[in-house]
Design a protein around this motif. Structure first.
Motif, PDB file in Angstrom:
ATOM      1  N   GLU A  15       0.829  -1.203   0.000  1.00 26.12           N
ATOM      2  CA  GLU A  15       0.000   0.000   0.000  1.00 26.12           C
ATOM      3  C   GLU A  15       0.864   1.255   0.000  1.00 26.12           C
ATOM      4  N   GLU A  16       1.930   1.238   0.791  1.00 29.48           N
ATOM      5  CA  GLU A  16       2.802   2.411   0.865  1.00 29.48           C
ATOM      6  C   GLU A  16       3.502   2.678  -0.453  1.00 29.48           C
ATOM      7  N   ILE A  17       4.024   1.630  -1.081  1.00 29.99           N
ATOM      8  CA  ILE A  17       4.796   1.841  -2.309  1.00 29.99           C
ATOM      9  C   ILE A  17       3.908   2.083  -3.521  1.00 29.99           C
ATOM     10  N   SER A  18       2.611   1.858  -3.385  1.00 29.68           N
ATOM     11  CA  SER A  18       1.700   2.072  -4.527  1.00 29.68           C
ATOM     12  C   SER A  18       1.709   3.530  -4.989  1.00 29.68           C
ATOM     13  N   ASN A  19       2.096   4.432  -4.089  1.00 34.26           N
ATOM     14  CA  ASN A  19       2.130   5.855  -4.436  1.00 34.26           C
ATOM     15  C   ASN A  19       3.504   6.311  -4.916  1.00 34.26           C
ATOM     16  N   TYR A  20       4.466   5.384  -4.976  1.00 32.28           N
ATOM     17  CA  TYR A  20       5.806   5.760  -5.424  1.00 32.28           C
ATOM     18  C   TYR A  20       5.802   6.057  -6.922  1.00 32.28           C
ATOM     19  N   ASN A  21       6.854   6.730  -7.368  1.00 32.21           N
ATOM     20  CA  ASN A  21       7.019   7.073  -8.777  1.00 32.21           C
ATOM     21  C   ASN A  21       6.926   5.819  -9.646  1.00 32.21           C
ATOM     22  N   VAL A  22       6.250   5.933 -10.760  1.00 31.54           N
ATOM     23  CA  VAL A  22       6.012   4.787 -11.632  1.00 31.54           C
ATOM     24  C   VAL A  22       7.306   4.212 -12.197  1.00 31.54           C
ATOM     25  N   HIS A  23       8.374   4.998 -12.200  1.00 24.94           N
ATOM     26  CA  HIS A  23       9.653   4.520 -12.734  1.00 24.94           C
ATOM     27  C   HIS A  23      10.556   3.920 -11.662  1.00 24.94           C
ATOM     28  N   SER A  24      10.076   3.889 -10.428  1.00 26.61           N
ATOM     29  CA  SER A  24      10.895   3.348  -9.346  1.00 26.61           C
ATOM     30  C   SER A  24      10.894   1.817  -9.385  1.00 26.61           C
ATOM     31  N   LEU A  25      11.646   1.218  -8.474  1.00 25.04           N
ATOM     32  CA  LEU A  25      11.792  -0.235  -8.469  1.00 25.04           C
ATOM     33  C   LEU A  25      10.495  -0.966  -8.157  1.00 25.04           C
ATOM     34  N   LYS A  26       9.554  -0.306  -7.550  1.00 22.78           N
ATOM     35  CA  LYS A  26       8.296  -0.994  -7.186  1.00 22.78           C
ATOM     36  C   LYS A  26       7.559  -1.515  -8.409  1.00 22.78           C
ATOM     37  N   ASP A  27       7.809  -0.944  -9.588  1.00 22.31           N
ATOM     38  CA  ASP A  27       7.187  -1.433 -10.821  1.00 22.31           C
ATOM     39  C   ASP A  27       8.151  -2.247 -11.681  1.00 22.31           C
ATOM     40  N   LYS A  28       9.368  -2.479 -11.173  1.00 24.33           N
ATOM     41  CA  LYS A  28      10.366  -3.230 -11.935  1.00 24.33           C
ATOM     42  C   LYS A  28      10.641  -4.608 -11.339  1.00 24.33           C
ATOM     43  N   VAL A  29      10.066  -4.887 -10.159  1.00 22.70           N
ATOM     44  CA  VAL A  29      10.316  -6.144  -9.459  1.00 22.70           C
ATOM     45  C   VAL A  29       9.025  -6.954  -9.386  1.00 22.70           C
ATOM     46  N   LYS A  30       9.108  -8.241  -9.653  1.00 20.58           N
ATOM     47  CA  LYS A  30       7.961  -9.139  -9.496  1.00 20.58           C
ATOM     48  C   LYS A  30       7.808  -9.472  -8.012  1.00 20.58           C
ATOM     49  N   ILE A  31       6.720  -9.044  -7.404  1.00 24.15           N
ATOM     50  CA  ILE A  31       6.572  -9.141  -5.959  1.00 24.15           C
ATOM     51  C   ILE A  31       5.539 -10.200  -5.574  1.00 24.15           C
ATOM     52  N   HIS A  32       5.899 -11.044  -4.630  1.00 22.28           N
ATOM     53  CA  HIS A  32       4.979 -12.030  -4.064  1.00 22.28           C
ATOM     54  C   HIS A  32       3.963 -11.308  -3.200  1.00 22.28           C
ATOM     55  N   SER A  33       2.709 -11.352  -3.603  1.00 16.64           N
ATOM     56  CA  SER A  33       1.643 -10.690  -2.851  1.00 16.64           C
ATOM     57  C   SER A  33       0.550 -11.695  -2.504  1.00 16.64           C
ATOM     58  N   LEU A  34      -0.249 -11.354  -1.519  1.00 13.00           N
ATOM     59  CA  LEU A  34      -1.360 -12.218  -1.130  1.00 13.00           C
ATOM     60  C   LEU A  34      -2.364 -12.338  -2.262  1.00 13.00           C
ATOM     61  N   GLU A  35      -2.544 -11.271  -2.996  1.00 12.71           N
ATOM     62  CA  GLU A  35      -3.533 -11.248  -4.081  1.00 12.71           C
ATOM     63  C   GLU A  35      -3.091 -12.078  -5.281  1.00 12.71           C
ATOM     64  N   HIS A  36      -1.815 -11.955  -5.655  1.00 13.18           N
ATOM     65  CA  HIS A  36      -1.349 -12.590  -6.899  1.00 13.18           C
ATOM     66  C   HIS A  36      -0.492 -13.828  -6.676  1.00 13.18           C
ATOM     67  N   GLY A  37      -0.100 -14.089  -5.447  1.00 12.69           N
ATOM     68  CA  GLY A  37       0.710 -15.268  -5.158  1.00 12.69           C
ATOM     69  C   GLY A  37       2.158 -15.090  -5.589  1.00 12.69           C
ATOM     70  N   LEU A  38       2.870 -16.221  -5.629  1.00 12.11           N
ATOM     71  CA  LEU A  38       4.283 -16.184  -6.019  1.00 12.11           C
ATOM     72  C   LEU A  38       4.427 -15.806  -7.494  1.00 12.11           C
ATOM     73  N   PRO A  39       5.421 -14.978  -7.816  1.00  6.44           N
ATOM     74  CA  PRO A  39       5.598 -14.570  -9.219  1.00  6.44           C
ATOM     75  C   PRO A  39       6.213 -15.689 -10.056  1.00  6.44           C
ATOM     76  N   ASP A  40       5.999 -15.601 -11.354  1.00  4.88           N
ATOM     77  CA  ASP A  40       6.631 -16.509 -12.299  1.00  4.88           C
ATOM     78  C   ASP A  40       8.121 -16.183 -12.353  1.00  4.88           C
ATOM     79  N   LEU A  41       8.968 -17.187 -12.197  1.00  4.31           N
ATOM     80  CA  LEU A  41      10.413 -16.952 -12.144  1.00  4.31           C
ATOM     81  C   LEU A  41      11.105 -17.145 -13.493  1.00  4.31           C
TER      82      LEU A  41
END
Length: 386
Positions: A15-41
């Motif tokens: 929730e906190e990082i959802s407001n970060y800049n769209v070019h930051s690492l939060k949109d460059k990393v595949k993140i394991h979340s409760l909603e989407h589960g483990l990412p494809d490796l």
């Protein structure tokens, strides 16, 4: 991959990082979340995982260890000009026993190594490096560990393992995979003379804090020979990282990030652990930890893949007669880096089963030309033969 012991990244972080800049690492990393589960490796090069285990720390605090603040700091950074994919697998939660946590980490690291993915482990107490090391048992090869730490952490192998006593276990416990252990940044007053003498007898390498701070480049060949790198955050001085149980002496922020980049740029380093993290670090401490991760990834991105047979065929060979030996040096025409050959003795019980190239520096070559045998070559040759 389906590992039930992995918990997703905390929803509050997402929730906190959802407001970060769209070019930051939060949109460059595949993140394991409760909603989407483990990412494809598929195609992933580096996988970040936290391990919330610290029960064997000698200064253990009964805290709920988490990496939320560290992740928030990391995902706010911007990536470099990177051409690799990164995943965050979330955390390994404490098992019912410490052995359960070890088993989970060992299982995960092995699975990632089989996929040629570099595990980037966030710990917990540094005894976890023992589980990280044991993941290599299946490979039936000798392993080199480099540990950035103010203490050797050899300990008494006959006593229970702790975060100050785990290297001794790696030395004496089967299978005997440990070929070399290098400590980077030790501070003499934190280590007994018995341990200092034992490091010498085992032909292990140790570099004092002052020696490394005066010339960080001396560690580049050391990192280039490592399979496993561990970092005790206690090796960083208190002014740079904050928190309790920290020494006023230690590496500063610039130095520790440079060492992390050396670790990343090494073609042989296949796993990295950052240990002794505390949830109560101040904002600056979490930002420094985030930047350490950033610099390790930056190093991996710029690997030259010189640890292959095809690349070595293009190396320039130099022969240096010295005493009763002929030292064989190699230089890469691409990076300008140097190696020295460890000979294979056919009638000896070699630990290394073939001729092996030991990373070295141009200074080692120049000293050999002046009839000075490189100390690391001598130690490695002795270890190979005993």
């Amino acid at each position: 991959m389906d590992f039930e012991f992995l918990s997703p990244v905390d929803a509050s972080v997402l929730e906190e990082i959802s407001n970060y800049n769209v070019h930051s690492l939060k949109d460059k990393v595949k993140i394991h979340s409760l909603e989407h589960g483990l990412p494809d490796l598929e195609g992933v090069k580096i996988a970040i995982v936290g391990v919330r285990e610290n029960r064997l720390a000698e200064d253990h605090e009964d805290e709920y260890l988490n990496f939320n603040k560290l992740r928030s700091s990391f995902y706010g950074l911007f990536p470099g000009n990177w051409h690799l994919n990164i995943a965050d697998l979330g955390d390994i939660v404490k098992g019912e026993s410490v052995e359960d946590s070890y088993f989970a980490l060992q299982t995960l690291v092995l699975a990632l190594l089989k996929k040629n993915i570099i595990p980037l482990i966030l710990g917990g107490s540094q005894d976890l490096i023992y589980a990280q090391y044991r993941a290599y048992d299946r490979y039936e090869q000798m392993v080199n560990i480099v540990n950035i730490d103010s203490r050797f952490d050899l300990g008494d192998a006959d006593k229970p393992i702790t975060n100050r006593s785990y290297i001794g276990k790696a030395v004496v416990n089967e299978p005997y995979n440990l070929f070399n252990y290098s400590n980077v940044g030790y501070q003499t007053y934190f280590n007994s003379q018995d341990e200092i003498e034992l490091m010498e007898r085992l032909f292990f390498d140790a570099y004092r804090l002052g020696e490394v701070s005066n010339n960080l480049k001396v560690i580049e060949p050391v990192m280039r020979g490592a399979n496993i790198v561990g970092l005790d955050l206690g090796a960083i001085n208190a002014a740079a990282i904050g928190g309790n149980y920290r020494s006023p002496n230690g590496f500063d922020g610039k130095e520790i990030c440079a060492l992390a980049r050396y670790a990343g740029i090494s073609d042989k380093v296949s796993s990295m652990g950052i240990y002794e993290y505390h949830s109560n670090y101040p904002e600056a401490g979490n930002m420094l930890c985030a930047q350490i991760i950033w610099y390790f990834i930056e190093g991996v991105n710029y690997r030259t893949n010189e640890n292959t047979k095809a690349a070595k065929q293009d190396f320039i060979k130099y022969l240096v007669p010295i005493e009763d030996e002929i030292l064989v040096f190699f230089k890469s025409p691409i990076s300008g880096r140097w190696w020295i050959e460890i000979p294979f003795v056919s009638n000896s019980n070699n630990k290394l089963k073939r001729h092996t190239l030991l990373p070295c520096s141009q200074e080692d070559y120049l000293e050999a030309c002046n009839q000075v045998i490189p100390e690391r070559w001598y130690k490695t040759k002795r270890k190979n033969e005993i």
